[in-house]
Design a protein around this motif. Structure first.
Motif, PDB file in Angstrom:
ATOM      1  N   MET A 186     -11.079   3.878  -8.507  1.00 11.70           N
ATOM      2  CA  MET A 186     -11.588   3.189  -7.268  1.00 11.70           C
ATOM      3  C   MET A 186     -10.538   2.186  -7.046  1.00 11.70           C
ATOM      4  SD  MET A 186     -14.903   0.906  -6.865  1.00 11.70           S
ATOM      5  CE  MET A 186     -15.398   0.304  -5.367  1.00 11.70           C
ATOM      6  N   ARG A 187     -10.226   2.260  -5.953  1.00  5.99           N
ATOM      7  CA  ARG A 187      -9.043   1.271  -5.517  1.00  5.99           C
ATOM      8  C   ARG A 187      -9.714   0.078  -4.645  1.00  5.99           C
ATOM      9  NH1 ARG A 187      -4.004   3.405  -6.346  1.00  5.99           N
ATOM     10  NH2 ARG A 187      -3.973   5.486  -6.850  1.00  5.99           N
ATOM     11  N   PHE A 188      -9.551  -1.167  -5.165  1.00  5.44           N
ATOM     12  CA  PHE A 188     -10.225  -2.299  -4.672  1.00  5.44           C
ATOM     13  C   PHE A 188      -9.139  -3.399  -4.535  1.00  5.44           C
ATOM     14  CE2 PHE A 188     -10.857  -2.083  -9.139  1.00  5.44           C
ATOM     15  CZ  PHE A 188     -10.673  -3.316  -9.696  1.00  5.44           C
ATOM     16  N   ILE A 189      -8.173  -3.320  -5.155  1.00  2.48           N
ATOM     17  CA  ILE A 189      -7.235  -4.473  -5.083  1.00  2.48           C
ATOM     18  C   ILE A 189      -6.102  -4.174  -3.500  1.00  2.48           C
ATOM     19  CG2 ILE A 189      -5.013  -5.774  -6.088  1.00  2.48           C
ATOM     20  CD1 ILE A 189      -5.900  -4.575  -8.804  1.00  2.48           C
TER      21      ILE A 189
ATOM     22  N   HIS B 248      -1.934  -7.497  -4.343  1.00  2.88           N
ATOM     23  CA  HIS B 248      -0.806  -6.758  -5.310  1.00  2.88           C
ATOM     24  C   HIS B 248       0.411  -7.264  -5.144  1.00  2.88           C
ATOM     25  CE1 HIS B 248       0.596  -2.990  -7.590  1.00  2.88           C
ATOM     26  NE2 HIS B 248       1.580  -3.214  -7.252  1.00  2.88           N
TER      27      HIS B 248
ATOM     28  N   VAL C 289      -3.110  -0.460 -14.871  1.00  5.78           N
ATOM     29  CA  VAL C 289      -4.305  -0.620 -14.137  1.00  5.78           C
ATOM     30  C   VAL C 289      -4.229  -1.160 -12.767  1.00  5.78           C
ATOM     31  CG1 VAL C 289      -6.218  -2.268 -14.166  1.00  5.78           C
ATOM     32  CG2 VAL C 289      -5.554  -1.323 -16.393  1.00  5.78           C
ATOM     33  N   ALA C 290      -3.146  -1.910 -12.476  1.00  4.46           N
ATOM     34  CA  ALA C 290      -3.097  -2.314 -11.180  1.00  4.46           C
ATOM     35  C   ALA C 290      -2.608  -1.193 -10.327  1.00  4.46           C
ATOM     36  CB  ALA C 290      -1.842  -3.210 -11.068  1.00  4.46           C
ATOM     37  N   SER C 291      -1.715  -0.164 -10.828  1.00  2.00           N
ATOM     38  CA  SER C 291      -1.273   0.944 -10.054  1.00  2.00           C
ATOM     39  C   SER C 291      -2.331   1.864  -9.683  1.00  2.00           C
ATOM     40  CB  SER C 291      -0.197   1.495 -10.835  1.00  2.00           C
ATOM     41  OG  SER C 291      -0.880   2.518 -11.863  1.00  2.00           O
ATOM     42  N   LEU C 292      -3.233   1.897 -10.373  1.00  2.12           N
ATOM     43  CA  LEU C 292      -4.677   2.695 -10.158  1.00  2.12           C
ATOM     44  C   LEU C 292      -5.808   2.176  -9.432  1.00  2.12           C
ATOM     45  CD1 LEU C 292      -4.686   4.645 -13.780  1.00  2.12           C
ATOM     46  CD2 LEU C 292      -3.782   5.563 -11.712  1.00  2.12           C
ATOM     47  N   THR C 293      -5.578   0.874  -9.335  1.00  2.00           N
ATOM     48  CA  THR C 293      -6.717   0.280  -8.667  1.00  2.00           C
ATOM     49  C   THR C 293      -6.249  -0.361  -7.323  1.00  2.00           C
ATOM     50  OG1 THR C 293      -6.309  -1.680  -9.869  1.00  2.00           O
ATOM     51  CG2 THR C 293      -7.944  -0.110 -10.634  1.00  2.00           C
ATOM     52  N   THR C 294      -4.907  -0.356  -6.849  1.00  2.00           N
ATOM     53  CA  THR C 294      -4.693  -1.106  -5.722  1.00  2.00           C
ATOM     54  C   THR C 294      -4.703  -0.167  -4.477  1.00  2.00           C
ATOM     55  OG1 THR C 294      -3.096  -2.363  -6.874  1.00  2.00           O
ATOM     56  CG2 THR C 294      -2.680  -2.074  -4.604  1.00  2.00           C
ATOM     57  N   ARG C 295      -5.149  -0.433  -3.464  1.00  2.00           N
ATOM     58  CA  ARG C 295      -5.287   0.312  -2.083  1.00  2.00           C
ATOM     59  C   ARG C 295      -3.961   0.805  -1.580  1.00  2.00           C
ATOM     60  NH1 ARG C 295      -8.843  -4.312   0.142  1.00  2.00           N
ATOM     61  NH2 ARG C 295     -10.739  -3.835  -0.388  1.00  2.00           N
TER      62      ARG C 295
END
Length: 129
Positions: free
Chosen positions: A1-4, A9, A105-111
């Protein structure tokens, strides 16, 4: 799920880049070139890629956001593995693993697109003053 959001980012990239670049001095392992330049190099790469990415806080806009996120993922995996790949795990490894995991984690959760472009076309038009 991308929520950032992409803006968050990007700001985080600049801050993390500065932290990564300075971490070897703060944590006291500048005497180990591989450990030092792995983190410092990753920090410089984060800042340069943020400057070149096509998002709200980028300056040049040459790198599309999905490619930026892919680069972040690769950097994260390499940071996690670097103490063992480059042979300095007996000296220091925890900062590399923590920062690498953060990047993954940032790469997988950022829009992959700014919020504005995710709205319907009717929502994007603004009345002219």
């Amino acid at each position: 799920m991308r929520f950032i959001p992409t803006r968050v980012h990007g700001i985080t990239d600049y801050l993390a880049g500065i932290v990564l670049f300075g971490a070897p001095w703060v944590l006291g392992f500048t005497d180990n070139a591989a450990a030092h330049w792995t983190l410092s190099g990753a920090g410089l790469l984060l800042i340069i890629s943020a400057l070149m990415t096509d998002f709200e806080v980028g300056l040049v806009g040459m790198i599309p956001m999905p490619l930026h996120l892919g680069l972040d993922l690769v950097v994260g995996v390499l940071l996690v593995a670097s103490p063992w790949l480059l042979g300095f795990s007996d000296r220091v490894w925890l900062p590399h693993v923590i920062f690498g995991a953060f990047e993954i984690v940032a790469s997988l959760t950022t829009r992959t697109q700014p919020r504005e472009s995710l709205q319907s076309p009717a929502m994007q038009t603004r009345p002219r003053a």
